[in-house]
Design a protein around this motif. Structure first.
Motif, PDB file in Angstrom:
ATOM      1  N   SER A   1      39.303  75.149 103.298  1.00  0.00           N
ATOM      2  CA  SER A   1      37.994  75.263 102.650  1.00  0.00           C
ATOM      3  C   SER A   1      37.639  74.053 101.813  1.00  0.00           C
ATOM      4  N   LYS A   2      38.552  73.113 101.686  1.00  0.00           N
ATOM      5  CA  LYS A   2      38.335  71.977 100.786  1.00  0.00           C
ATOM      6  C   LYS A   2      37.693  70.795 101.526  1.00  0.00           C
ATOM      7  N   LEU A   3      36.735  70.201 100.860  1.00  0.00           N
ATOM      8  CA  LEU A   3      36.037  69.019 101.361  1.00  0.00           C
ATOM      9  C   LEU A   3      36.414  67.822 100.504  1.00  0.00           C
ATOM     10  N   ILE A   4      36.704  66.702 101.156  1.00  0.00           N
ATOM     11  CA  ILE A   4      36.953  65.437 100.465  1.00  0.00           C
ATOM     12  C   ILE A   4      35.807  64.485 100.787  1.00  0.00           C
ATOM     13  N   ALA A   5      35.290  63.813  99.789  1.00  0.00           N
ATOM     14  CA  ALA A   5      34.248  62.800  99.982  1.00  0.00           C
ATOM     15  C   ALA A   5      34.619  61.591  99.122  1.00  0.00           C
ATOM     16  N   ARG A   6      33.658  60.711  98.874  1.00  0.00           N
ATOM     17  CA  ARG A   6      33.962  59.480  98.135  1.00  0.00           C
ATOM     18  C   ARG A   6      33.066  59.333  96.915  1.00  0.00           C
ATOM     19  N   LYS A   7      33.598  58.684  95.905  1.00  0.00           N
ATOM     20  CA  LYS A   7      32.781  58.305  94.763  1.00  0.00           C
ATOM     21  C   LYS A   7      31.716  57.304  95.238  1.00  0.00           C
ATOM     22  N   GLN A   8      30.614  57.286  94.508  1.00  0.00           N
ATOM     23  CA  GLN A   8      29.487  56.389  94.819  1.00  0.00           C
ATOM     24  C   GLN A   8      28.898  56.615  96.204  1.00  0.00           C
ATOM     25  N   SER A   9      29.012  57.842  96.683  1.00  0.00           N
ATOM     26  CA  SER A   9      28.352  58.216  97.930  1.00  0.00           C
ATOM     27  C   SER A   9      27.107  59.027  97.592  1.00  0.00           C
ATOM     28  N   TYR A  10      26.233  59.186  98.572  1.00  0.00           N
ATOM     29  CA  TYR A  10      25.071  60.051  98.395  1.00  0.00           C
ATOM     30  C   TYR A  10      24.843  60.798  99.697  1.00  0.00           C
ATOM     31  N   HIS A  11      24.816  62.123  99.613  1.00  0.00           N
ATOM     32  CA  HIS A  11      24.673  62.940 100.820  1.00  0.00           C
ATOM     33  C   HIS A  11      23.504  63.907 100.757  1.00  0.00           C
ATOM     34  N   GLY A  12      22.658  63.775  99.736  1.00  0.00           N
ATOM     35  CA  GLY A  12      21.484  64.630  99.673  1.00  0.00           C
ATOM     36  C   GLY A  12      21.389  65.382  98.361  1.00  0.00           C
ATOM     37  N   ASN A  13      20.314  66.163  98.215  1.00  0.00           N
ATOM     38  CA  ASN A  13      19.990  66.779  96.932  1.00  0.00           C
ATOM     39  C   ASN A  13      20.105  68.293  96.893  1.00  0.00           C
ATOM     40  N   THR A  14      20.413  68.955  98.007  1.00  0.00           N
ATOM     41  CA  THR A  14      20.701  70.382  97.942  1.00  0.00           C
ATOM     42  C   THR A  14      22.071  70.565  97.286  1.00  0.00           C
ATOM     43  N   ILE A  15      22.414  71.772  96.896  1.00  0.00           N
ATOM     44  CA  ILE A  15      23.629  71.985  96.111  1.00  0.00           C
ATOM     45  C   ILE A  15      24.889  71.550  96.862  1.00  0.00           C
ATOM     46  N   GLY A  16      25.009  71.926  98.127  1.00  0.00           N
ATOM     47  CA  GLY A  16      26.182  71.509  98.895  1.00  0.00           C
ATOM     48  C   GLY A  16      26.231  70.009  99.091  1.00  0.00           C
ATOM     49  N   ALA A  17      25.099  69.421  99.447  1.00  0.00           N
ATOM     50  CA  ALA A  17      25.033  67.982  99.682  1.00  0.00           C
ATOM     51  C   ALA A  17      25.278  67.207  98.400  1.00  0.00           C
ATOM     52  N   LEU A  18      24.724  67.671  97.281  1.00  0.00           N
ATOM     53  CA  LEU A  18      24.926  67.008  96.002  1.00  0.00           C
ATOM     54  C   LEU A  18      26.382  67.140  95.548  1.00  0.00           C
ATOM     55  N   SER A  19      27.005  68.255  95.872  1.00  0.00           N
ATOM     56  CA  SER A  19      28.428  68.436  95.568  1.00  0.00           C
ATOM     57  C   SER A  19      29.277  67.417  96.304  1.00  0.00           C
ATOM     58  N   ALA A  20      28.919  67.144  97.549  1.00  0.00           N
ATOM     59  CA  ALA A  20      29.656  66.153  98.338  1.00  0.00           C
ATOM     60  C   ALA A  20      29.405  64.748  97.835  1.00  0.00           C
ATOM     61  N   GLY A  21      28.213  64.476  97.352  1.00  0.00           N
ATOM     62  CA  GLY A  21      27.887  63.153  96.830  1.00  0.00           C
ATOM     63  C   GLY A  21      28.734  62.818  95.621  1.00  0.00           C
ATOM     64  N   GLY A  22      29.001  61.514  95.459  1.00  0.00           N
ATOM     65  CA  GLY A  22      29.900  61.091  94.394  1.00  0.00           C
ATOM     66  C   GLY A  22      29.269  60.221  93.339  1.00  0.00           C
ATOM     67  N   ASN A  23      27.955  60.316  93.163  1.00  0.00           N
ATOM     68  CA  ASN A  23      27.274  59.531  92.137  1.00  0.00           C
ATOM     69  C   ASN A  23      27.104  60.387  90.888  1.00  0.00           C
TER      70      ASN A  23
END
Length: 439
Positions: free
Chosen positions: A123-145
């Motif tokens: 269930s765990k997602l890994i992403a990167r700092k200084q990334s941007y994946h969108g503004n919905t709650i899930g996408a913003l959670s993945a984003g690293g800004n």
């Protein structure tokens, strides 16, 4: 008085009334060279007759049909065209209305895939700092800004963030780009092992980071090693090409230049070129077949997915990019833009890095070129450059928080693929003047 809720309550933007090639025109007649394509959207410019004709023709036939009941000809044709040119074994297309919807769908699909495979512990997602994946709650959670996330922190999902692949700031003295790429990728394996391999469902990244890092391309070999690590631990690789895809970096899909293919890929922006709101999530045959052999139902959906008129626009855009050989033009004009930026700004005392691929270029601004020290965030350098450039008749995409969400300033450029040499001259002249006025 306007009843529009604007992006900024204290701004009073001009009214756009027309588009002409790479230019937007306001109600006073002032022309603005669209040097960022809005937000890397308007790849065909603002007056493409082929696309507008396709939209009008579709409206004359069918405007809308809900995908809970029917599919449509343009949606089917667009999916076929995308898969014909997609990398790896991407095999299915889930059409949505924009980038945030695409990345949100990707996260949910990754989770459902593992549930249906009988591994609900993933269930765990890994992403990167200084990334941007969108503004919905899930996408913003993945984003690293951090600036974009800060006030919504209590609402966000628990997502791990590893360091970005940021050659200009994170490669050590004496370290080769190749060695740095491998070291940066190792952060993913380390995080998978820390979390426990059987708990990680996916890793999400932008092949070339856009809004939050300014056309930040990976070090050589980085993504090949990322792919190897994902395969080693059975982790899905989600690539977010919402901003950098659809020809923007010099290949139809940005990941092609790194010699890899993802399990799930997200596109938007350049897919509709601004003529209609549309995005897409592409997934592999293996993922689709797992759902099909299980519940048979992706537990997700929006009213406007697969919208026939939007799909007709997307089909006309992608077909135009292919038929007009615009990917090759992006390579040529991208090199020309890079040359002009280096000529005009390469030795500027406050320009630390000029980077990017194709017609996706970033300029990182610094207080001190020798030490790479950023400007004090209180100075608001990026915002001032945006304002100065706009006064010059240039739309560009300056942003702050390049380094850590608070410090650092960059300018992102993503002009239409049709931009001419003389318009590239105009772009760099106006940008240089704006920088000089502010700094």
């Amino acid at each position: 008085m306007s009843h529009i809720f604007p992006r900024h309550c204290h701004s009073n933007p001009p009214v756009a009334v027309a588009g002409d090639g790479v230019y937007l025109i306001d109600s006073t007649g002032k022309r603005y060279l669209d040097g960022s394509g809005g937000a890397a959207v308007s790849c065909l410019g603002h007056s493409d007759q082929t696309v507008t004709d396709a939209i009008k023709a579709q409206l004359d036939k069918l405007a809308f049909a809900h995908t809970g009941f029917l599919t449509s000809e343009p949606a089917e044709a667009l999916a076929d065209l995308l898969i014909d040119h997609a990398p790896g074994d991407l095999d299915r297309v889930y059409l949505v209305s924009g980038g945030s919807e695409a990345t949100e769908a990707a996260i949910k699909l990754a989770r459902q895939y593992w549930v249906e495979k009988g591994e609900p512990g993933r269930s765990k997602l890994i992403a990167r700092k200084q990334s941007y994946h969108g503004n919905t709650i899930g996408a913003l959670s993945a984003g690293g800004n951090e600036w974009r996330r800060q006030q919504f922190g209590p609402l966000l999902l628990d997502v791990s963030h590893i360091a970005p692949c940021y050659d200009y700031r994170l490669r050590e003295d004496g370290e080769t780009p190749e060695a740095y790429g491998l070291r940066a990728a190792q952060a993913l394996e380390d995080e998978i092992l820390r979390l426990g391999p059987d708990t990680v469902m996916a890793f999400m990244a932008e092949p070339v980071v856009g809004a939050t890092a300014g056309a930040l391309a990976p070090a050589p070999g980085y993504f090949k090693r990322i792919r190897e690590i994902c395969d080693k631990y059975g982790v899905l690789l989600i690539l977010d090409e919402v901003m950098c895809g659809m020809g923007r970096t010099g290949s139809l899909f940005a990941c092609e230049q790194d010699g890899i293919a993802p399990d799930i890929l997200c596109i938007a922006k350049g897919l509709g070129a601004g003529y209609q709101p549309i995005g897409a999530m592409l997934c592999s045959a293996a993922i689709y077949d797992t759902i099909a052999a299980g519940s048979g139902f992706f537990q997700h959906g929006h009213t406007y997915i697969g919208h026939p008129t939007a799909a007709a626009a997307g089909l006309a855009v992608v077909q135009s990019i292919l038929d007009r050989d615009l990917v090759a033009r992006v390579q040529t004009q991208g090199a020309a833009l890079a040359e002009r930026l280096h000529d005009r700004l390469g030795q500027h005392p406050h320009v630390g890095d000029i980077r990017g691929r194709g017609l996706f270029r970033g300029v990182e601004l610094v207080q001190d070129r020798a030490t790479k020290a950023p400007f004090d965030p209180a100075k608001g350098v990026a915002a001032k450059i945006k304002k100065a450039a706009f006064a010059e008749g240039l739309i560009c995409y300056p942003m702050s928080g390049t380094i850590d969400g608070r410090q650092g300033d960059h300018i992102l450029l993503a002009p239409p693929f049709i931009i001419s040499d003389s318009e590239l001259d105009e772009l760099t002249d106006k940008l240089t003047r704006a920088i000089s006025q502010v700094i």
